[in-house]
Design a protein around this motif. Structure first.
Motif, mmCIF file in Angstrom:
data_model
loop_
_atom_site.group_PDB
_atom_site.id
_atom_site.type_symbol
_atom_site.label_atom_id
_atom_site.label_comp_id
_atom_site.label_asym_id
_atom_site.label_seq_id
_atom_site.Cartn_x
_atom_site.Cartn_y
_atom_site.Cartn_z
ATOM 1 N N SER A 210 -3.470 22.533 -6.242
ATOM 2 C CA SER A 210 -2.412 23.528 -6.473
ATOM 3 C C SER A 210 -2.158 23.719 -7.967
ATOM 4 N N VAL A 211 -2.277 22.640 -8.745
ATOM 5 C CA VAL A 211 -2.108 22.758 -10.196
ATOM 6 C C VAL A 211 -3.246 23.578 -10.788
ATOM 7 N N ALA A 212 -4.479 23.282 -10.381
ATOM 8 C CA ALA A 212 -5.622 24.052 -10.873
ATOM 9 C C ALA A 212 -5.477 25.524 -10.505
ATOM 10 N N ARG A 213 -4.980 25.803 -9.311
ATOM 11 C CA ARG A 213 -4.810 27.187 -8.871
ATOM 12 C C ARG A 213 -3.790 27.911 -9.743
ATOM 13 N N ALA A 214 -2.665 27.262 -10.032
ATOM 14 C CA ALA A 214 -1.634 27.887 -10.866
ATOM 15 C C ALA A 214 -2.160 28.154 -12.271
ATOM 16 N N LEU A 215 -2.916 27.217 -12.807
ATOM 17 C CA LEU A 215 -3.497 27.403 -14.132
ATOM 18 C C LEU A 215 -4.464 28.586 -14.140
ATOM 19 N N ARG A 216 -5.252 28.710 -13.102
ATOM 20 C CA ARG A 216 -6.175 29.849 -13.006
ATOM 21 C C ARG A 216 -5.406 31.160 -12.891
ATOM 22 N N ARG A 217 -4.340 31.157 -12.168
ATOM 23 C CA ARG A 217 -3.568 32.391 -11.988
ATOM 24 C C ARG A 217 -3.055 32.952 -13.314
ATOM 25 N N VAL A 218 -2.697 32.066 -14.252
ATOM 26 C CA VAL A 218 -2.119 32.550 -15.512
ATOM 27 C C VAL A 218 -3.162 32.773 -16.602
ATOM 28 N N GLY A 219 -4.445 32.534 -16.310
ATOM 29 C CA GLY A 219 -5.470 32.870 -17.276
ATOM 30 C C GLY A 219 -6.313 31.732 -17.813
ATOM 31 N N PHE A 220 -6.227 30.556 -17.189
ATOM 32 C CA PHE A 220 -7.106 29.456 -17.568
ATOM 33 C C PHE A 220 -8.330 29.414 -16.648
ATOM 34 N N ALA A 221 -9.445 28.975 -17.191
ATOM 35 C CA ALA A 221 -10.546 28.496 -16.361
ATOM 36 C C ALA A 221 -10.248 27.019 -16.164
ATOM 37 N N ALA A 222 -9.863 26.633 -14.959
ATOM 38 C CA ALA A 222 -9.372 25.268 -14.733
ATOM 39 C C ALA A 222 -10.125 24.605 -13.592
ATOM 40 N N TRP A 223 -10.438 23.337 -13.795
ATOM 41 C CA TRP A 223 -11.143 22.561 -12.779
ATOM 42 C C TRP A 223 -10.547 21.170 -12.659
ATOM 43 N N SER A 226 -13.536 14.810 -11.662
ATOM 44 C CA SER A 226 -13.535 13.488 -11.032
ATOM 45 C C SER A 226 -14.497 12.555 -11.764
ATOM 46 N N PRO A 227 -14.325 11.241 -11.612
ATOM 47 C CA PRO A 227 -15.236 10.277 -12.255
ATOM 48 C C PRO A 227 -16.688 10.451 -11.810
ATOM 49 N N SER A 228 -16.911 11.020 -10.652
ATOM 50 C CA SER A 228 -18.283 11.203 -10.180
ATOM 51 C C SER A 228 -19.030 12.272 -10.973
ATOM 52 N N GLN A 229 -18.292 13.104 -11.735
ATOM 53 C CA GLN A 229 -18.913 14.194 -12.490
ATOM 54 C C GLN A 229 -19.270 13.806 -13.919
ATOM 55 N N GLY A 230 -18.662 12.728 -14.411
ATOM 56 C CA GLY A 230 -18.907 12.335 -15.793
ATOM 57 C C GLY A 230 -18.181 11.057 -16.138
ATOM 58 N N ASP A 231 -18.300 10.666 -17.385
ATOM 59 C CA ASP A 231 -17.678 9.427 -17.852
ATOM 60 C C ASP A 231 -16.223 9.675 -18.238
ATOM 61 N N TRP A 232 -15.409 9.957 -17.223
ATOM 62 C CA TRP A 232 -13.989 10.232 -17.452
ATOM 63 C C TRP A 232 -13.184 9.914 -16.195
ATOM 64 N N PRO A 233 -11.888 9.702 -16.337
ATOM 65 C CA PRO A 233 -11.035 9.493 -15.165
ATOM 66 C C PRO A 233 -10.682 10.830 -14.528
ATOM 67 N N TRP A 234 -10.028 10.810 -13.377
ATOM 68 C CA TRP A 234 -9.537 12.039 -12.758
ATOM 69 C C TRP A 234 -8.618 12.767 -13.754
ATOM 70 N N HIS A 235 -8.816 14.052 -13.895
ATOM 71 C CA HIS A 235 -7.940 14.877 -14.719
ATOM 72 C C HIS A 235 -8.213 16.339 -14.389
ATOM 73 N N ILE A 236 -7.406 17.223 -14.944
ATOM 74 C CA ILE A 236 -7.648 18.666 -14.820
ATOM 75 C C ILE A 236 -7.989 19.199 -16.197
ATOM 76 N N HIS A 237 -9.115 19.868 -16.282
ATOM 77 C CA HIS A 237 -9.578 20.463 -17.533
ATOM 78 C C HIS A 237 -9.294 21.963 -17.473
ATOM 79 N N ALA A 238 -8.625 22.483 -18.498
ATOM 80 C CA ALA A 238 -8.245 23.899 -18.500
ATOM 81 C C ALA A 238 -8.586 24.542 -19.837
ATOM 82 N N THR A 239 -9.265 25.682 -19.764
ATOM 83 C CA THR A 239 -9.677 26.423 -20.958
ATOM 84 C C THR A 239 -9.104 27.835 -20.886
#
Length: 286
Positions: A210-223, A226-239
């Motif tokens: 729901s957070v990623a969706r709200a960020l996308r609605r206002v103009g972010f590319a947001a995802w 997860s740790p399975s995708q790279g060397d990082w903890p769970w987080h939301i990345h928004a550009t």
């Protein structure tokens, strides 16, 4: 015969003024448009141009970004006339070659770093258009400010504030913008403006989405990352789409987002919530 011509020449400006006055007073508008627009410069839609500069370099073909061709052509012709772009690339497609040419133009103005990232900024675009075109639908990232202990710009801050309003909850930033050489796992996306990482501490899967969706609605590319995708903890990345301070890596993420990809190096399918893709500027005009 000479006297008649001389009289006509004197009368012509007065006639043009009378036609314009008639139109402004409620008469036919067509003559006034012709008089008023004589010599007017064409315009470059900055929103459309910047969008093309993010998407076109990531395309597998030469499809043009809708609504951008006329503006991109004006920019490319100006770059050509400055000997920065070969004539064969003046095609309305803001691909890698045009981005490189625009970056060279920015550097010729003395800009460095993210100010010479190949994305048309308001200042450089206005200078490029002097005597050639005007700039409409300008985009300005705004000043750099501190927010939650990290640095972002005022455009990003406004976007985050609106996402928080839609969600009815606060968002905690783990990483901000303008962080060159910072977190190496970010692959340079945070080197420029418009990019944030958001903590998902205490969020379940549904809330993260729901957070990623709200960020996308206002103009972010947001995802959701997860740790399975790279060397990082769970987080939301928004550009932030169309932030003209974006690093080159972040520009590529935006282009991939428009093309239905996940913004990662593997360029896999987009795994985020489906929303209509809009910039912050388009969102505000809804």
């Amino acid at each position: 015969m000479k006297l008649v011509s001389y009289a006509a020449a004197i009368a012509a400006p007065a006639l043009a003024a009378a036609v314009l006055f008639t139109s402004l007073s409620g008469g036919s508008e067509a003559p006034a448009v012709r008089v008023a627009d004589a010599g007017a410069l064409p315009s470059v839609n900055m929103e459309a141009t910047v969008k093309a500069a993010q998407i076109d370099p990531r395309r597998a073909d030469t499809t043009l970004t809708p609504g951008a061709k006329a503006s991109v052509l004006l920019v490319e012709r100006a770059l050509r006339d400055r000997k920065l772009l070969d004539a064969k690339w003046v095609d309305g497609y803001f691909g890698t070659t045009t981005v490189t040419a625009y970056a060279k133009y920015q550097k010729s103005l003395g800009y460095t770093g993210v100010d010479a990232n190949g994305l048309p900024g308001k200042s450089s675009l206005t200078k490029l258009g002097a005597g050639r075109f005007t700039v409409t639908h300008a985009i300005v990232p705004g000043a750099r400010v501190s927010s939650g202990g990290v640095v972002i710009n005022t455009r990003t801050r406004s976007m985050l504030a609106e996402a928080k309003r839609l969600l009815g909850r606060n968002l905690v930033l783990e990483q901000g913008s303008y962080n060159p050489g910072g977190d190496t796992t970010s692959a340079g996306t945070h080197d420029g403006g418009g990019v944030v990482d958001i903590s998902v501490k205490g969020m379940n899967a549904a809330t993260r989405t729901s957070v990623a969706r709200a960020l996308r609605r206002v103009g972010f590319a947001a995802w959701v990352r997860s740790p399975s995708q790279g060397d990082w903890p769970w987080h939301i990345h928004a550009t932030a789409i169309s932030d003209t301070d974006l690093s080159v890596q972040a520009q590529h993420q935006i282009g991939d987002y428009y093309l239905g990809r996940n913004g990662l190096a593997n360029r896999g399918p987009d795994d985020g919530p489906k929303v209509t893709v809009r910039t912050w500027d388009e969102y505000q005009r809804q």
